[in-house]
Design an enzyme around this catalytic site. Structure first.
Site, PDB file in Angstrom:
ATOM      1  NE  ARG A  13      -3.504   0.190   2.737  1.00 19.97           N
ATOM      2  CZ  ARG A  13      -4.781   0.307   2.374  1.00 19.97           C
ATOM      3  NH1 ARG A  13      -5.393  -0.719   1.846  1.00 19.97           N
ATOM      4  NH2 ARG A  13      -5.416   1.433   2.545  1.00 19.97           N
ATOM      5  NE  ARG A  78      18.069 -24.977   7.615  1.00 20.93           N
ATOM      6  CZ  ARG A  78      16.848 -24.697   7.145  1.00 20.93           C
ATOM      7  NH1 ARG A  78      16.494 -25.128   5.940  1.00 20.93           N
ATOM      8  NH2 ARG A  78      16.016 -23.983   7.847  1.00 20.93           N
ATOM      9  CG  HIS A  79      26.111 -20.191   6.607  1.00 23.03           C
ATOM     10  ND1 HIS A  79      26.512 -19.128   5.824  1.00 23.03           N
ATOM     11  CD2 HIS A  79      26.643 -19.974   7.848  1.00 23.03           C
ATOM     12  CE1 HIS A  79      27.251 -18.298   6.552  1.00 23.03           C
ATOM     13  NE2 HIS A  79      27.343 -18.791   7.789  1.00 23.03           N
ATOM     14  CB  THR A 104      33.481 -13.275   8.943  1.00 30.75           C
ATOM     15  OG1 THR A 104      33.170 -11.872   8.942  1.00 30.75           O
ATOM     16  CG2 THR A 104      34.807 -13.490   9.649  1.00 30.75           C
ATOM     17  CB  SER A 105      28.729 -14.483   7.407  1.00 33.14           C
ATOM     18  OG  SER A 105      28.940 -15.861   7.220  1.00 33.14           O
ATOM     19  CG  HIS A 152      -1.919  27.994  24.152  1.00 31.29           C
ATOM     20  ND1 HIS A 152      -0.981  27.239  24.822  1.00 31.29           N
ATOM     21  CD2 HIS A 152      -1.466  29.281  24.196  1.00 31.29           C
ATOM     22  CE1 HIS A 152      -0.015  28.020  25.276  1.00 31.29           C
ATOM     23  NE2 HIS A 152      -0.270  29.262  24.900  1.00 31.29           N
ATOM     24  CD  GLN A 234      31.077 -12.340  13.632  1.00 24.42           C
ATOM     25  OE1 GLN A 234      29.893 -12.569  13.388  1.00 24.42           O
ATOM     26  NE2 GLN A 234      31.873 -13.200  14.261  1.00 24.42           N
ATOM     27  CB  SER A 282     -18.197   9.164   5.511  1.00 24.44           C
ATOM     28  OG  SER A 282     -19.015   8.433   6.401  1.00 24.44           O
ATOM     29  NE  ARG A 296      -3.494   6.259   3.115  1.00 28.06           N
ATOM     30  CZ  ARG A 296      -3.907   6.396   1.852  1.00 28.06           C
ATOM     31  NH1 ARG A 296      -3.016   6.413   0.870  1.00 28.06           N
ATOM     32  NH2 ARG A 296      -5.181   6.524   1.567  1.00 28.06           N
TER      33      ARG A 296
END
Length: 477
Positions: A13, A78-79, A104-105, A152, A234, A282, A296
């Site tokens: 959106r 799994r890496h 390193t990663s 105010h 790291q 509305s 929004r």
């Protein structure tokens, strides 16, 4: 489109395609490969056994990512980083042995995060400039139109419509300065190794500290950065994410303030946000023209302001050289913060570009209150006509209270001028009093402030960045 799983509203959106791409997997993995090429080139230039032939092979497949191979490999090991190292190596038979050499990663992960955030900040910078350009035009167009000012949310000394817009513009200029500073100060992690000591690279370069230092410098230059952070664990310090989200939260706060003012002005029927021909305000009340876009903006801004807590908490709770409790939070909070601000600025631009001003309503409101605000001038005129200043001050105070009661308790028009004209102490006719009712007499330097601010600050900035103006395609509203 699949309807059986959650899709982030930020993508569906609010955010532009460009911002979505910056945080996309494709952007991430292409950047990984650029970083591997930069590492290989730097290592070659500093004398490690990395050949030009290997580098050329890496460049050949840099943008031809074999995603399916990486996906299959990740299901096995799994890496994610090692899966993409493997997939790159499948394409680059000669270079596979030197891909990711010494790294390193976090070499690809963290450097990419910095690059992605920097690119996202550049897009935010462009959108800020475009909003500022529209606000500048609006402020200049209405710099002389008097309107009631409020303190105010009570009527106060008049300002102009353009001067109020300059207040919104001033806040965005402060945000722009923060974004500029942040972009200029972004640095890469570089090649720091598993705990930030660069031990693996010191081993590769056989104890040559100068070459290890030069490696960081070369990688930064190849990726378009001035330098790397001089010290890190790291990972780069998560304080960087905190700084970034705080700047985004600042933009959100500025936009929220603007949206508040527009919603209040729309209630007063003085200024309205754009309302499309077939738009429904509305479901029950067909006559309504709700400030939905401004609402929004406010809603997304609230999210971003709260989201800034995420990196602050994350950075404050990291342990020593690294823990992984940042990862899940970071991969949500940082992209979503950028996507939300991207949507906010698109909405801001759309609202400013289509603001509708109702001068007659503005005049009606200011004229209803102006007699109260003109009392000091009236008193001075009466003194010139021979009156006693202290006595007149008390009389004006008393008559103002009476006029106020007539308005509030009886629903009558403000009759302060008539009450003053009827009091012989003032020695002023109603006609003479009405001559003081020009709102432009009471707006001070509103027009001049707008012109000075825009001509001396905003216009030079926009001229300096004119190539980015008009780059507002792909706006969702």
């Amino acid at each position: 489109m699949s309807n059986d799983k959650y899709v982030s509203p930020m993508s569906e959106r609010y955010a532009s395609k460009r911002m979505q791409y910056i945080f996309s997997p494709d952007m991430k993995f292409r950047t990984w490969r650029k970083l591997w090429v930069a590492l290989a080139e730097a290592e070659n230039e500093l004398g490690l056994p990395v050949t030009k032939e290997q580098i050329d092979e890496l460049k050949k497949y840099q943008d031809d990512i074999n995603y399916e191979v990486a996906k299959e490999r990740e299901a096995l090991v799994r890496h994610d980083v090692m899966s993409h190292v493997y997939a790159y190596g499948v394409q680059c038979e000669k270079a596979k042995g030197i891909i990711h050499l010494g790294a390193t990663s976090c070499y690809v992960g963290d450097n990419t995060d910095i690059i992605v955030m920097t690119e996202a900040l550049k897009l935010i910078r462009t959108k800020l400039l475009n909003v500022m350009d529209k606000l500048k035009s609006f402020a200049m167009e209405y710099r002389e139109l008097p309107t009631l000012a409020f303190t105010h949310f009570q009527p106060a000394q008049p300002t102009t419509v353009g001067k109020r817009a300059a207040l919104w513009l001033m806040e965005l200029k402060l945000d722009f300065d923060d974004v500029e500073y942040l972009i200029d100060s972004m640095r890469l992690l570089g090649s720091k190794g598993t705990t930030g000591t660069q031990a693996s690279f010191l081993e590769l370069f056989e104890g040559d500290h100068e070459k290890v230092k030069a490696l960081d410098k070369k990688i930064a230059e190849k990726m378009g950065y001035a330098d790397c952070y001089p010290v890190a664990g790291q990972t780069y310090s998560r304080k960087v994410d905190t700084r970034v989200l705080n700047v985004l939260a600042g933009i959100a706060a500025s936009a929220h303030k603007f949206s508040n003012d527009i919603r209040l002005l729309q209630h007063l029927k003085e200024i309205e946000e754009p309302f499309e021909k077939n738009q429904i305000g509305s479901s029950a009340m067909a006559y309504k023209r709700n400030p939905m876009r401004s609402e929004r903006i406010a809603s997304l801004a609230n999210y971003v302001i709260c989201d800034a807590l995420n990196p602050a908490i994350t950075s404050s709770t990291q342990w020593f050289e690294r823990t992984l409790d940042d990862s899940a939070n970071k991969r949500i909070s940082v992209p979503e913060g950028f996507l939300a601000v991207d949507g906010i600025l698109d909405l801001y631009l759309n609202v400013v570009d289509g603001l509708v001003v109702y001068p007659k309503v503005i005049e009606k409101h200011i004229m209803a209150e102006l007699p109260f605000m003109a009392t000091e001038n009236i008193m001075m005129d009466a003194v010139k006509a021979g009156g006693d200043r202290q006595e007149l001050h008390e009389k004006i105070r008393t008559l103002s209270m009476e006029a106020g009661r007539n308005v509030k308790e009886k629903g009558l028009d403000n009759n302060l001028l008539e009450l003053i004209a009827a009091d012989p102490s003032f020695n002023l006719t109603l006609e003479e009093l009405k001559q003081t009712m020009d709102p432009k007499k009471y707006v001070g330097r509103s027009k001049e402030q707008v012109e000075e601010f825009i001509n001396e600050v905003i216009h030079p900035l926009l001229e300096e960045n004119k190539e980015t103006l008009g780059m507002t395609a792909d706006i969702k509203v």
